[in-house]
Design a protein around this motif. Structure first.
Motif, PDB file in Angstrom:
ATOM      1  N   GLN A 175       0.833  -1.202   0.000  1.00  0.00           N
ATOM      2  CA  GLN A 175       0.000   0.000   0.000  1.00  0.00           C
ATOM      3  C   GLN A 175       0.870   1.255   0.000  1.00  0.00           C
ATOM      4  OE1 GLN A 175      -3.005   0.824  -0.403  1.00  0.00           O
ATOM      5  NE2 GLN A 175      -4.243  -1.008  -0.110  1.00  0.00           N
ATOM      6  N   GLY A 176       0.489   2.219  -0.822  1.00  0.00           N
ATOM      7  CA  GLY A 176       1.285   3.426  -0.979  1.00  0.00           C
ATOM      8  C   GLY A 176       2.168   3.389  -2.205  1.00  0.00           C
ATOM      9  N   GLN A 177       2.352   2.198  -2.786  1.00  0.00           N
ATOM     10  CA  GLN A 177       3.101   2.070  -4.024  1.00  0.00           C
ATOM     11  C   GLN A 177       2.126   2.092  -5.205  1.00  0.00           C
ATOM     12  OE1 GLN A 177       5.951  -1.185  -3.918  1.00  0.00           O
ATOM     13  NE2 GLN A 177       6.088  -1.072  -1.689  1.00  0.00           N
ATOM     14  N   ASN A 178       2.659   2.231  -6.398  1.00  0.00           N
ATOM     15  CA  ASN A 178       1.811   2.338  -7.587  1.00  0.00           C
ATOM     16  C   ASN A 178       1.173   1.012  -7.984  1.00  0.00           C
ATOM     17  OD1 ASN A 178       2.249   5.089  -7.938  1.00  0.00           O
ATOM     18  ND2 ASN A 178       4.085   4.763  -9.177  1.00  0.00           N
ATOM     19  N   VAL A 179       1.844  -0.090  -7.664  1.00  0.00           N
ATOM     20  CA  VAL A 179       1.365  -1.402  -8.088  1.00  0.00           C
ATOM     21  C   VAL A 179       1.357  -2.335  -6.885  1.00  0.00           C
ATOM     22  CG1 VAL A 179       1.739  -3.346  -9.643  1.00  0.00           C
ATOM     23  CG2 VAL A 179       2.330  -1.029 -10.395  1.00  0.00           C
ATOM     24  N   LEU A 180       0.215  -2.966  -6.605  1.00  0.00           N
ATOM     25  CA  LEU A 180       0.093  -3.856  -5.451  1.00  0.00           C
ATOM     26  C   LEU A 180       0.206  -5.321  -5.885  1.00  0.00           C
ATOM     27  CD1 LEU A 180      -2.766  -2.178  -3.367  1.00  0.00           C
ATOM     28  CD2 LEU A 180      -0.336  -1.620  -3.509  1.00  0.00           C
TER      29      LEU A 180
END
Length: 374
Positions: free
Chosen positions: A307-312
């Protein structure tokens, strides 16, 4: 007025003298003495390994021989495992020791023996059985969350003020003790496969498919960016499709075929069914049963620890992801229609950029990652 005690372990007959004083409520008292002899015991060391136990895999198990006894004032303990999958004891030369039950697939029984030695070198042995059962973790991945928080910051996961957080529960909480086949964050366990569905090394850079060792599913790995849609290759991760699926050659309700060569490189149409047929025709990764994943299957790839990144999703396992749109979405189709009670014109997508789901119009385009059973 009544006194009792347990006969101690004795090397020799031992004389005892007891003094009894009786005092009445007016302060009068009288004293008498009593002599007795305690006989030496046949055993001078008794080992007690404790009661048999029933535990689950990954549980912390305590072996306790502190109720052993010896005629001397001190004794020591030494533990050894007799049967079962080898476990690592924290302190095998102490009377109380611990271990974490290993990862198992079926019920197992472990046995341990303690040898109790007194200060004169005399010994006795006792054993204990520990029955271990698999935890009911299910055949689905956990969330990928491995940290705990209070209202403002990260904290240790064992907190009475913020108990039972995601990272404390489920498969991920035992990740450091799981027997993994491949690689992946926490309890995720993936194995890379080549174009023939043969396993390749975890650090291999060239691979075509991924086997999820938890769910048993095999997933499509997208090919690298090859141009601008629709001038791309068949499995380019940038290609988009409308939701159009058939069952026994009969179109499912609400589906919509995308125009040929519009959002994908197909001369037929840009619906999901056409893509499935083209991939199956290739015998891709040794299979012809590729399909669109269910909601639960697709959700199992989402790593909420990102979470918080562009890709999970783990891009080292699933490379060649399309670029995140200006609106911040990476929407992927599931095979499941959203039942709205009327038109059935929407199906569920899962957004790999934020982990959310959405009932999405079947006439709109989204990405797809095919899956198949082994």
């Amino acid at each position: 007025s009544t006194l009792s005690f347990s006969h101690p372990l004795l090397e020799n007959h031992t004389n005892l003298k007891w003094s009894l004083t009786v005092t009445d409520d007016e302060g009068g008292e009288s004293t008498s003495e009593y002599d007795m002899t305690l006989n030496k015991t046949a055993q001078v060391v008794i080992a007690n390994a404790g009661a048999d136990q029933q535990v689950n895999e990954f549980d912390k198990v305590t072996l306790d021989a502190s109720n052993s006894a010896a005629a001397t004032s001190t004794y020591k303990c030494d533990w050894q495992q007799l049967t079962g999958k080898a476990e690592t004891l924290a302190n095998s030369n102490q009377c109380i020791t611990t271990f974490y039950a290993s990862d198992i697939d079926t019920n197992a029984t472990l046995s341990f023996e303690v040898m109790v030695t007194d200060s004169k070198g005399r010994t006795a042995n006792d054993s204990v059985f520990v029955d271990v059962a698999p935890k009911a973790l299910g055949l689905i991945n956990d969330t990928g969350v491995g940290e705990c928080y209070n209202n403002t910051q990260r904290i240790n996961c064992v907190s009475k003020d913020f108990p039972n957080q995601d990272a404390e529960l489920g498969r991920d909480s035992f990740a450091n003790r799981l027997a993994k086949v491949g690689q992946g964050n926490l309890a995720f366990d993936y194995t890379k496969l080549n174009e023939f569905a043969d396993e390749v090394a975890d650090d291999a850079q060239n691979f075509s498919c991924i086997r999820d060792n938890v769910t048993g599913l095999v997933w499509e790995v997208k090919s690298p960016v090859s141009g601008v849609v629709p001038n791309t290759t068949l499995r380019d991760g940038q290609n988009l499709y409308t939701w159009y699926l058939t069952e026994s050659a009969i179109p499912q309700v609400g589906g919509a075929r995308g125009a040929a060569n519009s959002s994908c490189p197909s001369n037929t149409d840009c619906g999901l069914q056409s893509y499935i047929q083209e991939v199956n025709a290739l015998d891709f990764c040794g299979g012809t049963n590729w399909r669109v994943p269910t909601y639960t299957e697709l959700l199992s790839l989402v790593d909420y620890g990102k979470q918080g990144q562009n890709v999970l999703i783990d891009e080292s396992i699933f490379p060649n992801m399309p670029a995140v749109s200006l609106l911040g979405h990476l929407r992927y189709w599931t095979s499941q229609t959203a039942v709205d009670g009327t038109s059935l014109s929407q199906a569920y997508i899962i957004d790999m950029s934020d982990g959310n789901d959405l009932a999405y119009p079947k006439s709109k385009t989204a990405y797809v990652r095919l899956v198949r059973s082994r």
